[in-house]
Motif scaffolding. Structure first.
Motif, short mmCIF file in Angstrom:
data_model
loop_
_atom_site.label_atom_id
_atom_site.label_comp_id
_atom_site.label_asym_id
_atom_site.label_seq_id
_atom_site.Cartn_x
_atom_site.Cartn_y
_atom_site.Cartn_z
N LEU A 123 -0.15 12.22 -16.63
CA LEU A 123 -0.96 10.95 -17.28
C LEU A 123 0.32 9.83 -17.52
CD1 LEU A 123 -3.75 9.84 -17.51
CD2 LEU A 123 -3.25 10.25 -20.03
N VAL A 124 1.29 10.45 -17.79
CA VAL A 124 2.43 9.39 -17.99
C VAL A 124 2.65 8.35 -17.00
CG1 VAL A 124 4.90 9.14 -18.58
CG2 VAL A 124 3.58 11.01 -19.80
N PHE A 125 2.55 8.88 -15.66
CA PHE A 125 2.66 7.95 -14.67
C PHE A 125 1.52 6.82 -14.75
CE2 PHE A 125 1.25 6.02 -10.44
CZ PHE A 125 2.35 5.57 -10.07
N VAL A 126 0.48 7.32 -14.85
CA VAL A 126 -0.76 6.14 -15.07
C VAL A 126 -0.61 5.17 -16.13
CG1 VAL A 126 -3.30 6.03 -15.35
CG2 VAL A 126 -2.39 7.76 -13.94
N GLU A 127 -0.11 5.95 -17.28
CA GLU A 127 0.37 4.88 -18.52
C GLU A 127 1.39 4.13 -18.08
OE1 GLU A 127 -0.50 8.84 -21.14
OE2 GLU A 127 1.43 7.74 -21.45
N SER A 128 2.11 4.28 -17.13
CA SER A 128 3.31 3.45 -16.77
C SER A 128 2.80 2.37 -15.93
CB SER A 128 4.51 4.12 -16.42
OG SER A 128 4.48 4.76 -15.25
N CYS A 129 1.78 2.55 -15.25
CA CYS A 129 1.79 2.07 -13.82
C CYS A 129 0.74 0.48 -14.12
CB CYS A 129 0.85 2.77 -12.79
SG CYS A 129 0.74 2.14 -11.26
N PRO A 130 1.57 -0.46 -13.86
CA PRO A 130 0.90 -1.64 -13.82
C PRO A 130 -0.10 -2.03 -12.73
CG PRO A 130 3.37 -2.05 -13.47
CD PRO A 130 2.93 -0.57 -13.21
N THR A 131 -0.75 -3.07 -12.99
CA THR A 131 -2.03 -3.53 -12.02
C THR A 131 -1.88 -4.98 -11.57
OG1 THR A 131 -3.34 -4.16 -13.73
CG2 THR A 131 -3.58 -1.81 -13.21
N ASP A 132 -0.50 -5.40 -11.52
CA ASP A 132 -0.58 -6.87 -10.95
C ASP A 132 1.06 -6.73 -10.35
OD1 ASP A 132 -0.93 -9.53 -10.62
OD2 ASP A 132 -0.21 -10.17 -12.69
N TRP A 133 1.25 -7.41 -9.29
CA TRP A 133 2.36 -7.16 -8.43
C TRP A 133 3.09 -8.64 -7.93
CZ3 TRP A 133 3.61 -2.25 -9.48
CH2 TRP A 133 2.29 -1.33 -9.84
N SER A 134 4.43 -8.52 -7.89
CA SER A 134 4.98 -9.35 -7.29
C SER A 134 5.36 -9.30 -5.88
CB SER A 134 6.51 -9.75 -7.89
OG SER A 134 7.32 -8.50 -7.69
N LYS A 135 5.25 -7.97 -5.26
CA LYS A 135 5.39 -7.71 -3.85
C LYS A 135 5.08 -6.36 -3.31
CE LYS A 135 9.11 -8.24 -0.77
NZ LYS A 135 10.41 -8.41 -0.33
N THR A 136 4.28 -6.44 -2.15
CA THR A 136 3.87 -5.07 -2.00
C THR A 136 4.20 -4.71 -0.55
OG1 THR A 136 1.70 -4.98 -3.18
CG2 THR A 136 1.55 -3.93 -1.32
N LEU A 137 4.51 -3.45 -0.08
CA LEU A 137 5.19 -3.17 1.07
C LEU A 137 4.45 -1.76 1.68
CD1 LEU A 137 8.90 -3.29 0.28
CD2 LEU A 137 7.54 -4.98 1.99
N TYR A 138 4.38 -1.52 3.04
CA TYR A 138 3.88 -0.31 3.40
C TYR A 138 4.72 0.43 4.44
CZ TYR A 138 -0.76 -1.73 1.50
OH TYR A 138 -1.87 -2.15 0.53
N PRO A 139 5.57 1.19 3.71
CA PRO A 139 6.62 1.84 4.60
C PRO A 139 6.07 2.78 5.70
CG PRO A 139 7.13 2.03 2.31
CD PRO A 139 5.84 1.62 2.32
N GLU A 140 4.66 3.36 5.25
CA GLU A 140 4.34 4.46 6.24
C GLU A 140 2.70 4.01 6.15
OE1 GLU A 140 6.57 8.37 6.42
OE2 GLU A 140 5.62 8.10 4.35
N ALA A 141 1.98 4.14 7.32
CA ALA A 141 0.67 4.28 7.34
C ALA A 141 0.07 4.59 8.78
CB ALA A 141 0.19 2.71 7.22
N GLU A 142 -0.97 5.51 8.77
CA GLU A 142 -1.74 5.53 9.87
C GLU A 142 -3.17 5.80 9.35
OE1 GLU A 142 -0.57 8.93 12.41
OE2 GLU A 142 -2.44 8.79 13.42
N ILE A 143 -4.22 4.95 9.80
CA ILE A 143 -5.42 4.84 9.55
C ILE A 143 -6.23 6.25 9.53
CG2 ILE A 143 -7.79 3.83 10.03
CD1 ILE A 143 -6.09 1.34 11.29
N GLY A 144 -6.44 6.49 8.26
CA GLY A 144 -7.57 7.83 8.13
C GLY A 144 -6.56 9.18 8.16
N LYS A 145 -5.17 9.17 8.15
CA LYS A 145 -4.16 9.99 8.13
C LYS A 145 -3.50 9.94 6.69
CE LYS A 145 -5.24 11.78 12.51
NZ LYS A 145 -6.55 12.30 12.50
N TYR A 146 -2.64 8.97 6.83
CA TYR A 146 -1.77 8.90 5.54
C TYR A 146 -1.50 7.39 5.19
CZ TYR A 146 1.76 8.58 9.16
OH TYR A 146 2.34 8.29 10.43
N ILE A 147 -0.74 7.20 4.07
CA ILE A 147 -0.64 5.91 3.64
C ILE A 147 0.75 6.13 2.64
CG2 ILE A 147 -2.30 5.93 1.94
CD1 ILE A 147 -2.49 2.76 2.43
#
Ligand code: NOJ
Length: 658
Positions: free
Chosen positions: A546-570
């Motif tokens: 749960l510590v991860f969730v407790e530390s995880c913000p919900t507002d961001w200055s930047k977002t990137l997607y290093p890996e992605a395949e629809i329906g398979k992984y992200i």
């Protein structure tokens, strides 16, 4: 929302009708995407699109059929063409990045049909385009009714696509189907499309006083045609005050990450209409909620009532100890047994003042709930009082809900009736300083740019299905499909982070992921108001992850997607808006894999401590979902991480400067 930089140039070009034998063209600022407009031999207005010389859309029909005014029939005459360029960078109040560039070339075409003046406006961005109709008020076109929108999207081939059906799926809570484009029948948007080296998404932006867009595959072609959700009486749209249609949008990207980062939908909405936005604050929350779906408690009062003052304070204590900003409380108000809800009268065992006071001392919001049972008239009759009650008590967040398939027993949520109602609620909430989490909504279309108090919405088959869906819950691939489909329409209140997978009522139904994937989903499924949905007892039993969730913000200055395949992984990487921390998470669907990505987005020459939460030894969603390994290591921008992920598994990482 402030403008960071802006430059507008306008070039007016009036053409004589004889100039229209040729196509009228407009390209994106980088020249890659090109839209051509023309009339065919019969005088029908058509547009087509290419990207880097490849066909995106073949000539596709534009236009409307109307009633309540003389019909719009026969040949269209183009009267005037205006071009302009727009370039600004603006700052959203909250979001996946702190600044958004809005850069397009515009083509505004005035045309005449049956003696009336109409318009179509295209905005062409580097990563897609939008167009909308304009209906200038004039004699013979004062108020009228749209009975058919003729808009088409004529794709050249039956590309791969992901969509949900528009019929027989309530509240958009369906599983996205992967189908060739010509087999989708009638589908809701967004529709994600892949083919010929392009990744596309068809949707709409700024759905205001109109009916939501669905599209239908036209037999024997690869063409999709607009099919708006009708009123119960069959009409589509009554055009009165609003003299423009929503934007029809097509993202056209070279890769899945590029599609995910396209912001054309937000750019095609109006700037923020709220002057002081200080009260619009993203946060993570928990709720007196999962206990209802697991049937340990009841919404209505009685011996198992969940929303008692004592129970809510217990949740507030937990929230304060574990860094959650709010506690959603469903079942606080009368009357859940009849669905004749009051939005100002709590049950006798729920003391609103005492709870709000308690929360204020702890710094924890009471997130209120307005389930309407789709009784719109009942809700609208109380709307001002309901939100005034919130303001008077200091309630800053309300979750709304419409859990009956027809509003007032008649109209569909995505009809013009539903669209008007939901906007009225949003505007009333804004007036009283209340943020909204809208369940059973109309599919989002970027209205949060204008009303950022619309913080999140459902409109997705959420985690609650893992409690009561008799067919076993959401399959492993679902959560690695929705980021690429429903997620394109805006924030999702999916409500992840279940830690207990046992189901006493339906033993064959459960959360079909590993526990590490639950952590990952908190970051992957973007929502500025993000819920950790389990009962607090289940978190208390397993505090480490749960510590991860407790530390995880919900507002961001930047977002990137290093890996992605629809329906398979992200794999997603996000930088906190209020610190130097980065957060990275990855998840799989049916197959195990090793995530492999570079941390080259980190600041150069800087050592970060990575705290990694990943699937533990022999983790597997079906046989062994619980093991989570938590480890720390030093990393920098040259590090490449290789993280094994179980079937329907995941990982989540916090990266802090050392
Ligand atoms: C369905 C919503 O999605 C869920 O979150 C809520 O608990 C119930 N309706 C009751 O309002």
């Amino acid at each position: 929302m402030k403008l960071i930089a802006g430059a507008i140039s306008l070039a007016l070009l009036s053409l004589s009708p004889t100039a229209f034998a040729k196509d009228i063209k407009v390209t994106s600022p980088d020249g890659g995407l090109q839209i051509s407009l023309s009339t065919d031999k019969a005088g029908a207005l058509k547009y087509s699109a290419t990207k880097d010389g490849k066909t995106v859309l073949e000539p596709s029909r534009l236009g409307l059929e109307i009633s309540g005014a003389p019909a719009l029939e026969g040949a269209v005459k183009i009267k005037n063409v205006r071009r302009s360029t727009f370039d600004e960078t603006w700052a959203p109040v909250w979001g996946e990045e702190d600044s958004i560039r809005n850069h397009y070339n515009e083509l505004a075409v005035e045309y005449e049909q049956s003696g009336r003046k109409l318009g179509v406006v295209f905005r062409v961005f580097d990563d897609g385009f939008g167009f909308r109709y304009e209906f200038p008020r004039q004699s013979g076109l004062e108020n009228f009714t749209i009975t058919n929108e003729l808009t088409e999207f004529a794709f050249p081939e039956a590309y791969r696509s992901w969509s949900i059906p528009a019929e027989k799926v309530n509240y958009y809570e369906g599983l996205y189907r992967e189908l060739p484009l010509d087999s989708i029948g009638k589908a809701s948007t967004p529709i994600t499309i892949e083919g010929n080296g392009m990744v596309m998404a068809l949707h709409e932006a700024n759905l205001t006083d109109y009916a939501a867009l669905n599209v239908e595959a036209q037999p024997g072609t690869h063409t999709l045609k607009a099919e708006l959700t009708p009123w119960s009486t069959g009409e589509l749209v009554f055009v009165t005050d609003t003299r423009v249609s929503p934007w029809r949008t097509l993202i056209v990207a070279d890769s899945v990450p590029e599609m995910m980062l396209s912001r054309i939908m937000l750019n095609l909405n109006e700037p923020c209409a709220i002057e002081n936005t200080e009260w619009i604050q993203p946060q993570r929350y928990i709720g007196v909620w999962w206990c209802y779906h697991k049937r340990t408690h009841t919404w209505g009062n009685g011996p198992k009532h969940g929303a008692t003052t004592e129970n809510v304070k217990r949740y507030m204590d937990f929230a304060a100890r574990h860094g959650f900003g709010g506690v959603l409380v469903e079942g606080w108000n009368k009357d859940w047994w009849t669905y004749d809800f009051s939005f100002t009268e709590p049950y006798d065992d729920f003391d609103t003042d005492s709870i709000c006071e308690y929360g204020r001392k702890l710094g924890v919001d009471f997130i209120s709930h307005h389930e309407t049972g789709s009784k719109v008239e009942n809700y609208e009759n109380q709307l001002d009082d309901a939100f005034k009650y919130c303001r008077d008590k200091g309630i800053r967040y309300v979750k709304t809900g419409y859990t009956t398939p027809l509003l007032d027993g008649k109209e569909r949520h995505s009809s013009q009736f539903g669209v008007r109602h939901m906007r009225k609620v949003l505007e009333t909430a804004a007036k009283y300083g209340v943020n909204i989490d809208n369940h059973e909504p109309v599919m989002p279309t970027g209205i949060q740019r204008t009303y950022p108090n619309l913080m999140t919405q459902e409109g997705v088959r959420g985690q609650e299905w893992d409690a009561w869906n008799k067919a076993g819950g959401n399959p492993p691939s679902h959560t690695v499909t929705i980021p690429f489909t429903r997620g394109l329409a805006g924030p999702m209140d999916f409500t992840p982070v279940t830690f207990d997978f046992e189901n006493k009522i339906l033993p064959d139904t459960r959360v079909n992921t590993t526990l590490a994937k639950q952590l990952a989903l908190f970051l992957i499924l973007y929502s500025p108001l993000q819920m950790a949905s389990d009962m607090i007892e289940n978190y208390e039993r397993n505090p480490g992850p749960l510590v991860f969730v407790e530390s995880c913000p919900t507002d961001w200055s930047k977002t990137l997607y290093p890996e992605a395949e629809i329906g398979k992984y992200i794999t997603v990487a996000r930088k906190d808006k209020n610190s130097d921390d980065w957060f990275v998470a990855g998840a799989t669907g049916d197959d195990a894999r090793t995530a492999s990505f570079s941390l080259d987005f980190l600041d150069p020459d800087t050592v970060y401590t990575a705290t990694i939460y990943r699937d533990g030894p022999d983790a597997d969603w079906e046989t062994n979902p619980y093991p989570v390994t938590i480890e720390r290591k030093d990393v920098d921008s040259h590090t490449r991480l290789e993280i094994p992920i179980a079937r329907s598994g995941g990982f989540a990482i916090r990266l802090m400067k050392k």
